[in-house]
Design a protein around this motif. Structure first.
Motif, PDB file in Angstrom:
ATOM      1  N   TYR A 174      49.649  22.680  13.700  1.00  0.00           N
ATOM      2  CA  TYR A 174      50.166  22.294  15.009  1.00  0.00           C
ATOM      3  C   TYR A 174      50.474  20.801  14.989  1.00  0.00           C
ATOM      4  O   TYR A 174      49.903  20.064  14.168  1.00  0.00           O
ATOM      5  N   PRO A 175      51.315  20.310  15.884  1.00  0.00           N
ATOM      6  CA  PRO A 175      51.605  18.869  15.931  1.00  0.00           C
ATOM      7  C   PRO A 175      50.335  18.022  16.089  1.00  0.00           C
ATOM      8  O   PRO A 175      50.216  16.958  15.492  1.00  0.00           O
ATOM      9  N   VAL A 176      49.398  18.479  16.901  1.00  0.00           N
ATOM     10  CA  VAL A 176      48.065  17.875  16.997  1.00  0.00           C
ATOM     11  C   VAL A 176      47.095  18.958  16.571  1.00  0.00           C
ATOM     12  O   VAL A 176      47.084  20.053  17.142  1.00  0.00           O
ATOM     13  N   HIS A 177      46.301  18.695  15.530  1.00  0.00           N
ATOM     14  CA  HIS A 177      45.390  19.710  14.993  1.00  0.00           C
ATOM     15  C   HIS A 177      44.125  19.013  14.499  1.00  0.00           C
ATOM     16  O   HIS A 177      44.102  18.401  13.439  1.00  0.00           O
ATOM     17  N   ILE A 178      43.083  19.101  15.312  1.00  0.00           N
ATOM     18  CA  ILE A 178      41.799  18.461  15.024  1.00  0.00           C
ATOM     19  C   ILE A 178      40.756  19.548  14.807  1.00  0.00           C
ATOM     20  O   ILE A 178      40.723  20.540  15.535  1.00  0.00           O
ATOM     21  N   VAL A 179      39.921  19.354  13.806  1.00  0.00           N
ATOM     22  CA  VAL A 179      38.866  20.312  13.482  1.00  0.00           C
ATOM     23  C   VAL A 179      37.518  19.658  13.782  1.00  0.00           C
ATOM     24  O   VAL A 179      37.294  18.492  13.442  1.00  0.00           O
ATOM     25  N   THR A 180      36.622  20.409  14.407  1.00  0.00           N
ATOM     26  CA  THR A 180      35.262  19.933  14.679  1.00  0.00           C
ATOM     27  C   THR A 180      34.289  20.842  13.953  1.00  0.00           C
ATOM     28  O   THR A 180      34.361  22.070  14.092  1.00  0.00           O
ATOM     29  N   ILE A 181      33.394  20.235  13.161  1.00  0.00           N
ATOM     30  CA  ILE A 181      32.454  20.996  12.342  1.00  0.00           C
ATOM     31  C   ILE A 181      31.034  20.442  12.479  1.00  0.00           C
ATOM     32  O   ILE A 181      30.856  19.244  12.682  1.00  0.00           O
ATOM     33  N   PRO A 182      30.039  21.314  12.326  1.00  0.00           N
ATOM     34  CA  PRO A 182      28.678  20.802  12.193  1.00  0.00           C
ATOM     35  C   PRO A 182      28.484  20.329  10.759  1.00  0.00           C
ATOM     36  O   PRO A 182      29.091  20.874   9.828  1.00  0.00           O
ATOM     37  N   LYS A 183      27.670  19.317  10.562  1.00  0.00           N
ATOM     38  CA  LYS A 183      27.398  18.841   9.207  1.00  0.00           C
ATOM     39  C   LYS A 183      26.406  19.744   8.481  1.00  0.00           C
ATOM     40  O   LYS A 183      26.301  19.690   7.265  1.00  0.00           O
ATOM     41  N   LYS A 184      25.719  20.580   9.239  1.00  0.00           N
ATOM     42  CA  LYS A 184      24.831  21.601   8.658  1.00  0.00           C
ATOM     43  C   LYS A 184      25.672  22.845   8.380  1.00  0.00           C
ATOM     44  O   LYS A 184      26.515  23.223   9.197  1.00  0.00           O
ATOM     45  N   HIS A 185      25.423  23.496   7.268  1.00  0.00           N
ATOM     46  CA  HIS A 185      26.166  24.720   6.977  1.00  0.00           C
ATOM     47  C   HIS A 185      25.696  25.854   7.897  1.00  0.00           C
ATOM     48  O   HIS A 185      24.534  26.236   7.897  1.00  0.00           O
ATOM     49  N   ILE A 186      26.631  26.345   8.682  1.00  0.00           N
ATOM     50  CA  ILE A 186      26.434  27.528   9.521  1.00  0.00           C
ATOM     51  C   ILE A 186      27.679  28.381   9.278  1.00  0.00           C
ATOM     52  O   ILE A 186      28.796  27.905   9.497  1.00  0.00           O
ATOM     53  N   PRO A 187      27.539  29.599   8.783  1.00  0.00           N
ATOM     54  CA  PRO A 187      28.713  30.388   8.393  1.00  0.00           C
ATOM     55  C   PRO A 187      29.729  30.656   9.510  1.00  0.00           C
ATOM     56  O   PRO A 187      30.927  30.600   9.263  1.00  0.00           O
ATOM     57  N   SER A 188      29.277  30.933  10.729  1.00  0.00           N
ATOM     58  CA  SER A 188      30.231  31.213  11.805  1.00  0.00           C
ATOM     59  C   SER A 188      29.515  31.212  13.146  1.00  0.00           C
ATOM     60  O   SER A 188      28.283  31.129  13.216  1.00  0.00           O
ATOM     61  N   LEU A 189      30.284  31.358  14.197  1.00  0.00           N
ATOM     62  CA  LEU A 189      29.737  31.407  15.550  1.00  0.00           C
ATOM     63  C   LEU A 189      28.718  32.532  15.706  1.00  0.00           C
ATOM     64  O   LEU A 189      27.692  32.367  16.354  1.00  0.00           O
ATOM     65  N   VAL A 190      28.974  33.677  15.088  1.00  0.00           N
ATOM     66  CA  VAL A 190      28.092  34.830  15.273  1.00  0.00           C
ATOM     67  C   VAL A 190      26.833  34.764  14.414  1.00  0.00           C
ATOM     68  O   VAL A 190      25.944  35.590  14.587  1.00  0.00           O
ATOM     69  N   THR A 191      26.732  33.785  13.525  1.00  0.00           N
ATOM     70  CA  THR A 191      25.521  33.659  12.712  1.00  0.00           C
ATOM     71  C   THR A 191      24.603  32.545  13.221  1.00  0.00           C
ATOM     72  O   THR A 191      23.577  32.286  12.602  1.00  0.00           O
ATOM     73  N   LEU A 192      24.979  31.912  14.323  1.00  0.00           N
ATOM     74  CA  LEU A 192      24.112  30.880  14.896  1.00  0.00           C
ATOM     75  C   LEU A 192      22.738  31.467  15.190  1.00  0.00           C
ATOM     76  O   LEU A 192      22.625  32.608  15.634  1.00  0.00           O
ATOM     77  N   GLU A 193      21.712  30.675  14.959  1.00  0.00           N
ATOM     78  CA  GLU A 193      20.340  31.102  15.246  1.00  0.00           C
ATOM     79  C   GLU A 193      19.779  30.237  16.361  1.00  0.00           C
ATOM     80  O   GLU A 193      20.328  29.179  16.674  1.00  0.00           O
ATOM     81  N   ASP A 194      18.676  30.679  16.963  1.00  0.00           N
ATOM     82  CA  ASP A 194      18.087  29.950  18.089  1.00  0.00           C
ATOM     83  C   ASP A 194      17.822  28.486  17.746  1.00  0.00           C
ATOM     84  O   ASP A 194      18.020  27.611  18.584  1.00  0.00           O
ATOM     85  N   GLN A 195      17.388  28.210  16.516  1.00  0.00           N
ATOM     86  CA  GLN A 195      17.092  26.823  16.148  1.00  0.00           C
ATOM     87  C   GLN A 195      18.349  25.954  16.070  1.00  0.00           C
ATOM     88  O   GLN A 195      18.250  24.741  15.951  1.00  0.00           O
ATOM     89  N   ASP A 196      19.539  26.564  16.138  1.00  0.00           N
ATOM     90  CA  ASP A 196      20.794  25.820  16.107  1.00  0.00           C
ATOM     91  C   ASP A 196      21.323  25.475  17.499  1.00  0.00           C
ATOM     92  O   ASP A 196      22.397  24.877  17.624  1.00  0.00           O
ATOM     93  N   ASN A 197      20.586  25.832  18.545  1.00  0.00           N
ATOM     94  CA  ASN A 197      21.086  25.631  19.913  1.00  0.00           C
ATOM     95  C   ASN A 197      21.413  24.174  20.224  1.00  0.00           C
ATOM     96  O   ASN A 197      22.452  23.885  20.817  1.00  0.00           O
ATOM     97  N   ASN A 198      20.544  23.242  19.834  1.00  0.00           N
ATOM     98  CA  ASN A 198      20.818  21.830  20.114  1.00  0.00           C
ATOM     99  C   ASN A 198      22.044  21.344  19.349  1.00  0.00           C
ATOM    100  O   ASN A 198      22.846  20.580  19.878  1.00  0.00           O
ATOM    101  N   LEU A 199      22.186  21.796  18.111  1.00  0.00           N
ATOM    102  CA  LEU A 199      23.360  21.441  17.325  1.00  0.00           C
ATOM    103  C   LEU A 199      24.628  21.994  17.974  1.00  0.00           C
ATOM    104  O   LEU A 199      25.646  21.300  18.068  1.00  0.00           O
TER     105      LEU A 199
END
Length: 111
Positions: free
Chosen positions: A36-61
């Motif tokens: 896209y003309p403007v295309h920004i990506v935001t990532i956690p610095k901790k490896h988390i495979p995807s939105l559906v693999t988030l665990e409770d301990q990742d809530n603050n992140l």
């Protein structure tokens, strides 16, 4: 594409990126091959495979990450009047690392 471009290339420093915003735990940068003309990506610095693999301990992140997505999206809306926030799952997700795309405009003609 590698299984995890973000860990293997971006976070390792092998691929240089143009940073938009950064905290100790989250990074937002301009996509290295924008769709896209403007295309920004935001990532956690901790490896988390995807939105559906988030665990409770990742809530603050996740909250910290969403705060950055909100700030970046607000900047894009302020500059361009609109944006989309996108995440992909399953076979739509090329790199198996949680990430959000903040984009503006129509998709670029990729050939």
């Amino acid at each position: 594409m590698s299984e995890d471009f973000y860990c293997e290339e971006v976070l390792s420093g092998r691929t240089a990126v143009q940073k938009v915003m950064e905290t100790e735990h989250v990074l937002a940068y301009h996509h290295t091959r924008p769709f896209y003309p403007v295309h920004i990506v935001t990532i956690p610095k901790k490896h988390i495979p995807s939105l559906v693999t988030l665990e409770d301990q990742d809530n603050n992140l996740l909250l910290e990450m969403m705060d950055m997505v909100k700030k970046v999206a607000s900047q894009v809306v302020s500059e361009h009047g609109a944006c989309r926030v996108i995440t992909n799952l399953g076979k739509y997700q090329d790199s198996k690392h949680l990430h959000f795309h903040i984009v503006y405009g129509e998709p670029l003609n990729k050939k």
